[in-house]
Design a protein around this motif. Structure first.
Motif, short mmCIF file in Angstrom:
data_model
loop_
_atom_site.label_atom_id
_atom_site.label_comp_id
_atom_site.label_asym_id
_atom_site.label_seq_id
_atom_site.Cartn_x
_atom_site.Cartn_y
_atom_site.Cartn_z
N ALA A 55 0.83 -1.21 0.00
CA ALA A 55 0.00 0.00 0.00
C ALA A 55 0.86 1.26 0.00
CB ALA A 55 -0.94 0.00 1.20
N LYS A 56 2.06 1.14 0.55
CA LYS A 56 2.96 2.29 0.61
C LYS A 56 3.97 2.30 -0.53
CE LYS A 56 2.55 3.49 5.48
NZ LYS A 56 2.17 4.89 5.22
N GLY A 57 3.68 1.55 -1.59
CA GLY A 57 4.46 1.70 -2.80
C GLY A 57 5.31 0.53 -3.23
N ALA A 58 5.40 -0.53 -2.42
CA ALA A 58 6.19 -1.69 -2.83
C ALA A 58 5.58 -2.32 -4.07
CB ALA A 58 6.29 -2.72 -1.70
N SER A 59 6.42 -2.75 -5.01
CA SER A 59 5.94 -3.36 -6.24
C SER A 59 5.52 -4.80 -6.04
CB SER A 59 7.03 -3.31 -7.32
OG SER A 59 8.17 -4.05 -6.90
N GLY A 60 5.97 -5.40 -4.96
CA GLY A 60 5.69 -6.77 -4.60
C GLY A 60 6.50 -7.08 -3.37
N ILE A 61 6.64 -8.35 -3.05
CA ILE A 61 7.42 -8.74 -1.88
C ILE A 61 8.44 -9.80 -2.26
CG2 ILE A 61 5.54 -8.22 -0.28
CD1 ILE A 61 5.24 -11.37 -0.04
N THR A 62 9.33 -10.05 -1.32
CA THR A 62 10.33 -11.11 -1.44
C THR A 62 10.10 -12.11 -0.31
OG1 THR A 62 11.93 -9.52 -2.31
CG2 THR A 62 12.80 -11.62 -1.54
N ALA A 63 10.26 -13.38 -0.62
CA ALA A 63 10.18 -14.44 0.39
C ALA A 63 11.34 -15.39 0.17
CB ALA A 63 8.85 -15.19 0.29
N ALA A 64 11.62 -16.21 1.18
CA ALA A 64 12.69 -17.20 1.06
C ALA A 64 12.15 -18.60 0.84
CB ALA A 64 13.58 -17.17 2.30
N LYS A 65 10.96 -18.85 1.33
CA LYS A 65 10.39 -20.19 1.27
C LYS A 65 9.11 -20.20 0.44
CE LYS A 65 13.42 -22.05 4.09
NZ LYS A 65 14.32 -23.13 3.67
N VAL A 66 8.86 -21.30 -0.21
CA VAL A 66 7.63 -21.45 -0.98
C VAL A 66 6.43 -21.34 -0.04
CG1 VAL A 66 6.30 -22.95 -2.51
CG2 VAL A 66 8.80 -22.90 -2.68
N GLY A 67 6.55 -21.92 1.14
CA GLY A 67 5.46 -21.86 2.12
C GLY A 67 5.13 -20.44 2.52
N GLU A 68 6.15 -19.58 2.66
CA GLU A 68 5.91 -18.17 2.96
C GLU A 68 5.16 -17.50 1.82
OE1 GLU A 68 10.01 -17.43 5.61
OE2 GLU A 68 9.87 -16.74 3.53
N ALA A 69 5.59 -17.80 0.59
CA ALA A 69 4.94 -17.22 -0.58
C ALA A 69 3.48 -17.65 -0.67
CB ALA A 69 5.69 -17.61 -1.85
N GLU A 70 3.20 -18.91 -0.36
CA GLU A 70 1.82 -19.41 -0.41
C GLU A 70 0.92 -18.67 0.58
OE1 GLU A 70 2.71 -24.03 -1.84
OE2 GLU A 70 2.81 -23.48 0.29
N ILE A 71 1.43 -18.47 1.79
CA ILE A 71 0.65 -17.75 2.81
C ILE A 71 0.36 -16.33 2.34
CG2 ILE A 71 0.77 -16.73 5.11
CD1 ILE A 71 0.07 -19.62 5.25
N PRO A 85 17.24 -20.67 -4.04
CA PRO A 85 17.26 -21.72 -5.07
C PRO A 85 16.25 -22.82 -4.77
CG PRO A 85 19.23 -21.87 -3.66
CD PRO A 85 18.51 -20.61 -3.28
N VAL A 86 15.20 -22.89 -5.57
CA VAL A 86 14.18 -23.93 -5.43
C VAL A 86 14.57 -25.08 -6.36
CG1 VAL A 86 11.72 -24.47 -5.58
CG2 VAL A 86 12.46 -22.16 -4.93
N VAL A 87 15.02 -26.19 -5.78
CA VAL A 87 15.63 -27.23 -6.61
C VAL A 87 14.95 -28.59 -6.51
CG1 VAL A 87 17.88 -26.09 -6.55
CG2 VAL A 87 17.35 -27.82 -4.82
N SER A 88 14.00 -28.77 -5.60
CA SER A 88 13.35 -30.08 -5.51
C SER A 88 12.07 -30.05 -6.35
CB SER A 88 13.02 -30.44 -4.07
OG SER A 88 12.02 -29.60 -3.55
N PRO A 89 11.79 -31.12 -7.10
CA PRO A 89 10.61 -31.15 -7.96
C PRO A 89 9.31 -30.85 -7.22
CG PRO A 89 12.09 -32.93 -8.55
CD PRO A 89 12.65 -32.31 -7.29
N ALA A 90 9.16 -31.36 -6.00
CA ALA A 90 7.91 -31.14 -5.25
C ALA A 90 7.70 -29.65 -4.99
CB ALA A 90 7.94 -31.92 -3.94
N LYS A 91 8.76 -28.96 -4.58
CA LYS A 91 8.64 -27.52 -4.31
C LYS A 91 8.37 -26.76 -5.62
CE LYS A 91 11.44 -26.94 -0.12
NZ LYS A 91 12.03 -28.26 0.05
N ILE A 92 9.04 -27.18 -6.69
CA ILE A 92 8.85 -26.49 -7.97
C ILE A 92 7.41 -26.62 -8.45
CG2 ILE A 92 9.54 -26.43 -10.40
CD1 ILE A 92 12.32 -27.43 -9.44
N ARG A 93 6.80 -27.78 -8.23
CA ARG A 93 5.41 -27.95 -8.62
C ARG A 93 4.50 -27.02 -7.82
NH1 ARG A 93 7.26 -33.32 -9.73
NH2 ARG A 93 6.91 -34.06 -7.59
N ARG A 94 4.85 -26.77 -6.57
CA ARG A 94 4.09 -25.80 -5.76
C ARG A 94 4.27 -24.38 -6.31
NH1 ARG A 94 6.47 -26.87 -0.07
NH2 ARG A 94 5.22 -25.03 0.51
#
Length: 367
Positions: A55-71, A85-94
């Motif tokens: 709301a204060k102007g950020a174009s988006g956010i940064t996360a480290a984990k796929v789970g954080e991004a999902e939330i 680096p997302v390198v496991s197939p299961a995480k990449i599918r998420r």
């Protein structure tokens, strides 16, 4: 009405007025330098605060984990960079499932990881936006600048991937060593990244994003012509470490840990109910270049040193009689607020005398 005195300890207090001021200051810094702001939510892990940053102007956010991004996506954030680096197939599918709903960018730093991303993207019939991580001195993940061109060429040739930019996380490092000269560290960070981007473009790789990180260096790296984005995280709350670095003043501290004195074994020693289950221990006392004394600053007791802790106990020593009693409460600003927040299920946000509990919804996301 709930009061600070009625809160059970240990707990984290967040001053919302300070948070909003910190958000404004960093947004203004990005605007002055005409760069995008993509804050890292690793510090707060709370969707409400991420939405405030946008709301204060950020174009988006940064996360480290796929789970954080999902939330974060579940709560309305629609542009997320997973700077890891997302390198496991299961995480990449998420990630692919997430990319079907919002804009997602993924970090990559090896040809091996890129090939796994490529294979999964092709199988799913999608194109993933990726950024190449460059090691600008922290010696963590990332390709060395002198090897970036070769790796970028290989990644750009892979199907299913769109190499849209480069990114780095350097922190307060200059010429490979920790430093308190934040301006020099930031300028070096920006210069290395811009030079690397120019080399990639000269080889025909269309680098659009040159993204740099870290709260202490962001204002200086942002001023380097050619940098397009900054990714600070800790600036929302700041902490003791950043104050000692000179990246903030104590008035910028928005988060404190409230604890209770549970034992007074001596006139120069107390024990509180916050130990390693309450405070992060990754920033140790005495290390170069900060040379911190103890694990945090005890507000109102400048001579007190938070010497050591185990799971449930925090041991504090003073230079003389402290005058504290069992049942007294203290507020401590930890050395490093980011992993401290991750230890708590909720924080208590205060604004003009009103207190509300806010869950840390993205805490503990290991995957």
């Amino acid at each position: 009405m709930q009061t600070i005195e009625s809160l059970e300890t240990p707990c984290i207090l967040i001053d919302e007025s300070v948070v909003l001021r910190n958000l404004d200051n960093m947004a203004n810094c990005a605007a002055r330098n005409q760069v995008k702001l993509r804050p890292h939510i690793k510090t707060h892990k709370i969707p409400e605060f991420a939405l405030s940053q946008v709301a204060k102007g950020a174009s988006g956010i940064t996360a480290a984990k796929v789970g954080e991004a999902e939330i974060m996506a579940e709560h309305g954030i629609d542009d997320i960079f997973i700077a890891y680096p997302v390198v496991s197939p299961a995480k990449i599918r998420r990630v692919i499932a997430l990319a079907e709903k919002i804009h997602v960018i993924v970090g990559v730093e090896s040809i091996e990881g890129a090939k796994i991303l490529s294979r999964e993207a092709v199988d799913a019939g999608v194109t993933l936006s990726v950024r190449l991580e460059v090691d600008t001195g922290l010696a963590r993940t990332g390709v060395a600048p002198d090897k970036a061109v070769e790796l970028a060429k290989e990644i750009a040739a892979l199907p299913g991937l769109d190499l849209s930019g480069i990114f780095t996380f350097k922190g307060a490092v200059f010429e490979g060593a920790g430093t308190l000269d934040l301006e020099a560290a930031g300028q070096e960070e920006g210069r290395i990244m811009v030079e690397t981007a120019d080399k990639l473009r000269a080889c025909g790789i269309a680098i659009r994003d040159v993204s740099v990180g870290s709260t202490p260096t962001a204002p200086y790296a942002a001023a380097v012509e050619g940098v397009t984005e900054i990714r600070p995280g800790t600036y929302i709350f700041y902490d003791r470490m950043l104050a000692v670095m000179g990246a903030c003043s104590k008035e910028d501290w928005a988060a404190r840990v409230r604890v209770t004195v549970v034992s007074v074994p001596a006139e120069d020693r107390i024990v509180v109910d916050g130990g390693s289950k309450t405070f992060a221990t990754d920033v140790q006392p005495g290390q170069h270049p900060l040379h911190l004394k103890g694990f945090g600053e005890i507000i109102g007791h400048p001579d007190a040193v938070f010497e050591k802790m185990n799971e449930e106990h925090g041991m504090i020593r003073t230079s003389g009689p402290h005058g504290l009693h069992v049942g007294d409460t203290l507020e401590i600003v930890p050395n490093h607020i980011c992993p401290t927040i991750n230890l708590h299920n909720e924080v208590y946000v205060t604004q003009e005398g009103v207190i509300r509990a806010v869950p840390v919804l993205a805490r503990g996301k290991l995957a």
